[in-house]
Design a protein around this motif. Structure first.
Motif, PDB file in Angstrom:
ATOM      1  N   SER A 115       1.307 -11.808 -13.865  1.00  0.00           N
ATOM      2  CA  SER A 115       0.979 -12.826 -12.861  1.00  0.00           C
ATOM      3  C   SER A 115       1.085 -12.276 -11.448  1.00  0.00           C
ATOM      4  O   SER A 115       0.298 -12.636 -10.575  1.00  0.00           O
ATOM      5  N   VAL A 116       2.060 -11.417 -11.225  1.00  0.00           N
ATOM      6  CA  VAL A 116       2.261 -10.913  -9.861  1.00  0.00           C
ATOM      7  C   VAL A 116       1.721  -9.497  -9.625  1.00  0.00           C
ATOM      8  O   VAL A 116       1.413  -9.133  -8.494  1.00  0.00           O
ATOM      9  N   TYR A 117       1.569  -8.691 -10.706  1.00  0.00           N
ATOM     10  CA  TYR A 117       1.056  -7.332 -10.555  1.00  0.00           C
ATOM     11  C   TYR A 117      -0.314  -7.310  -9.895  1.00  0.00           C
ATOM     12  O   TYR A 117      -0.617  -6.434  -9.099  1.00  0.00           O
ATOM     13  N   TRP A 118      -1.186  -8.248 -10.307  1.00  0.00           N
ATOM     14  CA  TRP A 118      -2.566  -8.186  -9.840  1.00  0.00           C
ATOM     15  C   TRP A 118      -2.926  -9.243  -8.800  1.00  0.00           C
ATOM     16  O   TRP A 118      -4.074  -9.562  -8.597  1.00  0.00           O
ATOM     17  N   ALA A 176      -1.496  -0.242  -0.745  1.00  0.00           N
ATOM     18  CA  ALA A 176      -0.602   0.664  -1.457  1.00  0.00           C
ATOM     19  C   ALA A 176      -0.287   0.140  -2.856  1.00  0.00           C
ATOM     20  O   ALA A 176      -0.299   0.890  -3.835  1.00  0.00           O
ATOM     21  N   VAL A 177      -0.040  -1.174  -2.958  1.00  0.00           N
ATOM     22  CA  VAL A 177       0.276  -1.757  -4.253  1.00  0.00           C
ATOM     23  C   VAL A 177      -0.904  -1.649  -5.211  1.00  0.00           C
ATOM     24  O   VAL A 177      -0.735  -1.409  -6.403  1.00  0.00           O
ATOM     25  N   THR A 178      -2.102  -1.799  -4.672  1.00  0.00           N
ATOM     26  CA  THR A 178      -3.291  -1.682  -5.509  1.00  0.00           C
ATOM     27  C   THR A 178      -3.360  -0.302  -6.146  1.00  0.00           C
ATOM     28  O   THR A 178      -3.577  -0.164  -7.352  1.00  0.00           O
ATOM     29  N   VAL A 179      -3.190   0.708  -5.328  1.00  0.00           N
ATOM     30  CA  VAL A 179      -3.270   2.078  -5.819  1.00  0.00           C
ATOM     31  C   VAL A 179      -2.165   2.338  -6.841  1.00  0.00           C
ATOM     32  O   VAL A 179      -2.395   2.885  -7.921  1.00  0.00           O
ATOM     33  N   PHE A 180      -0.971   1.912  -6.486  1.00  0.00           N
ATOM     34  CA  PHE A 180       0.187   2.027  -7.374  1.00  0.00           C
ATOM     35  C   PHE A 180      -0.102   1.390  -8.736  1.00  0.00           C
ATOM     36  O   PHE A 180       0.203   1.962  -9.785  1.00  0.00           O
ATOM     37  N   ASN A 181      -0.724   0.233  -8.736  1.00  0.00           N
ATOM     38  CA  ASN A 181      -0.961  -0.497  -9.985  1.00  0.00           C
ATOM     39  C   ASN A 181      -2.150   0.016 -10.780  1.00  0.00           C
ATOM     40  O   ASN A 181      -2.114   0.050 -11.998  1.00  0.00           O
ATOM     41  N   VAL A 186     -12.210  -2.220 -20.701  1.00  0.00           N
ATOM     42  CA  VAL A 186     -13.296  -1.691 -19.884  1.00  0.00           C
ATOM     43  C   VAL A 186     -13.892  -2.798 -19.021  1.00  0.00           C
ATOM     44  O   VAL A 186     -14.117  -2.624 -17.809  1.00  0.00           O
ATOM     45  N   PHE A 187     -14.116  -3.936 -19.642  1.00  0.00           N
ATOM     46  CA  PHE A 187     -14.639  -5.116 -18.939  1.00  0.00           C
ATOM     47  C   PHE A 187     -13.755  -5.467 -17.743  1.00  0.00           C
ATOM     48  O   PHE A 187     -14.237  -5.746 -16.649  1.00  0.00           O
ATOM     49  N   ASN A 188     -12.457  -5.422 -17.924  1.00  0.00           N
ATOM     50  CA  ASN A 188     -11.523  -5.829 -16.871  1.00  0.00           C
ATOM     51  C   ASN A 188     -11.304  -4.770 -15.804  1.00  0.00           C
ATOM     52  O   ASN A 188     -11.176  -5.085 -14.633  1.00  0.00           O
ATOM     53  N   ASP A 189     -11.225  -3.527 -16.226  1.00  0.00           N
ATOM     54  CA  ASP A 189     -10.780  -2.484 -15.302  1.00  0.00           C
ATOM     55  C   ASP A 189     -11.897  -1.621 -14.737  1.00  0.00           C
ATOM     56  O   ASP A 189     -11.730  -1.010 -13.688  1.00  0.00           O
ATOM     57  N   ILE A 193       1.852   7.829  -2.692  1.00  0.00           N
ATOM     58  CA  ILE A 193       1.669   6.374  -2.762  1.00  0.00           C
ATOM     59  C   ILE A 193       2.376   5.816  -3.999  1.00  0.00           C
ATOM     60  O   ILE A 193       3.108   4.826  -3.931  1.00  0.00           O
ATOM     61  N   CYS A 194       2.167   6.452  -5.143  1.00  0.00           N
ATOM     62  CA  CYS A 194       2.742   5.953  -6.392  1.00  0.00           C
ATOM     63  C   CYS A 194       4.267   5.968  -6.368  1.00  0.00           C
ATOM     64  O   CYS A 194       4.910   4.975  -6.726  1.00  0.00           O
ATOM     65  N   PHE A 195       4.855   7.061  -5.911  1.00  0.00           N
ATOM     66  CA  PHE A 195       6.316   7.164  -5.973  1.00  0.00           C
ATOM     67  C   PHE A 195       7.009   6.383  -4.858  1.00  0.00           C
ATOM     68  O   PHE A 195       8.099   5.855  -5.063  1.00  0.00           O
ATOM     69  N   ASP A 196       6.386   6.290  -3.700  1.00  0.00           N
ATOM     70  CA  ASP A 196       6.944   5.426  -2.648  1.00  0.00           C
ATOM     71  C   ASP A 196       7.069   3.994  -3.159  1.00  0.00           C
ATOM     72  O   ASP A 196       8.092   3.334  -2.965  1.00  0.00           O
ATOM     73  N   ASN A 197       6.021   3.531  -3.822  1.00  0.00           N
ATOM     74  CA  ASN A 197       6.040   2.157  -4.326  1.00  0.00           C
ATOM     75  C   ASN A 197       7.013   1.992  -5.487  1.00  0.00           C
ATOM     76  O   ASN A 197       7.722   0.992  -5.562  1.00  0.00           O
ATOM     77  N   ALA A 198       7.027   2.946  -6.373  1.00  0.00           N
ATOM     78  CA  ALA A 198       7.969   2.875  -7.497  1.00  0.00           C
ATOM     79  C   ALA A 198       9.388   2.776  -6.963  1.00  0.00           C
ATOM     80  O   ALA A 198      10.180   1.931  -7.413  1.00  0.00           O
ATOM     81  N   ASN A 199       9.717   3.594  -5.984  1.00  0.00           N
ATOM     82  CA  ASN A 199      11.075   3.565  -5.419  1.00  0.00           C
ATOM     83  C   ASN A 199      11.359   2.246  -4.707  1.00  0.00           C
ATOM     84  O   ASN A 199      12.481   1.737  -4.768  1.00  0.00           O
TER      85      ASN A 199
END
Lengths: 196, 196
Positions: A160-163, A102-107, B105-108, A59-65
């Motif tokens: 702003s866009v990561y989360w 997938a993005v959630t897990v990646f982040n 910790v509060f956030n994550d 999941i992590c590397f698919d998204n990174a790529n």
DNA sequence: GTCTATAACTTGATAGAC
DNA sequence: GTCTATCAAGTTATAGAC
């Protein structure tokens, strides 16, 4: 047909694992939980996958790529810094909408990778950020962007866009087109209404 | 003197626990890890605290109350939406700088609270966001802010500052004053350089 | 490929000596 | 208050019957 069923089951497992990792976090999600969701006993999972971490790695590397591919296209496009930043923001927004889990897990869960994948992942992420930073710096140097800290621009944009996945619901009131339009406009021109 | 030493040890434990939760995540951080950091055996921790979760609960609710207190002050201050939003951004930025580990910790890690604290925490967070949203809506209605989605403004602003702790290093090149100045200016007026 | 059984280990927390 | 010893439950993963 066996081969086909196996592939479907494997996809099943990966998809449900992403959901589970998202809901509970990687460590709190157990292989028993996962097995139950794909209607297997825990031990049977190992006919389809090698280990729990293998799923996280994929999941992590698919998204990174995915993001690095997007960055490459943006670097090669014509246009100024504003155009390129806009294109990158759209890349993040669209990915967050289309590949939410997938993005959630990646982040959020990449930190549970173990070595050497952890270092490799951090390297990819830093590489991506460096290339983003370079675009911002060029924009500042050429006067297209405000003369403020490139570092602060970079991470305020990215945060702003990561989360996005933490609050945006594709089934809700806000249509994807509006989401794209409003976020880009806000980050480019701010929230203050400038009266002419 | 015994009472005093106990208090110091208890503070020690809470502080090291926050660091550990931040580094590894709540679930991956073990009481044996924590004990080692405060130079005790795991079982001795329980002379000072009741449980692992008790630590998480305290960190989460202390921070929630901190932000709600800040919100109350902002609601009672004079000024328009822009002034209030600026004040709230500064509240987040300053807290992220001064209480980095606790904010992380509060956030994550709040999602690892168990019931009934989980529901109580989510309620506090929603309450905070509702009050923030109200300020934004008023600003839009009165023409002070751009006529875009209040929802998108709210979460883009919050996301920009929620995860500050993930990249900002107080010991680094960027001084706190510049951080405050640049983030606020960017979110208010955008990154685009407007030539007069 | 799926199952039962189980190995090998880690977890949070407790009992009781000192 | 801190320790050693330990419990009960949970973890990922494997062995081997079917």
């Amino acid at each position: 047909m066996q081969e086909n069923e196996k592939k479907n089951k494997k996809q099943d497992i990966y998809r449900e694992a992403a959901k589970l990792f998202r809901e509970k976090g990687y460590n709190a999600a157990s292989m028993r939980d996962l097995a139950e969701r794909v209607q297997l006993k825990a031990s049977s999972l190992y006919s389809h996958i090698g280990s729990k971490e293998e799923i996280l790695v994929k999941i992590c590397f698919d998204n990174a790529n995915h993001f690095i591919d997007g960055m490459e296209k943006v670097e090669n496009m014509k246009g100024g810094a504003a155009d390129k930043i806009k294109a990158l923001l759209l890349l993040h927004i669209r990915t967050a909408i289309e590949e939410t889990t997938a993005v959630t897990v990646f982040n959020d869960e990449w930190k549970h990778l173990s070595e050497p994948q952890l270092s490799e992942f951090v390297k990819l992420r830093k590489d991506y950020e460096n290339r983003f930073r370079k675009i911002i710096k060029k924009g500042i140097d050429e006067g297209e962007l405000k003369d403020l800290s490139a570092e602060i621009f970079l991470y305020s944009l990215l945060n702003s866009v990561y989360w996005l996945h933490n609050w945006y619901r594709p089934q809700g009131k806000i249509k994807p087109e509006q989401l794209e339009h409003d976020i880009v406009l806000m980050l480019m021109d701010g929230i203050i209404n400038v009266r002419m």
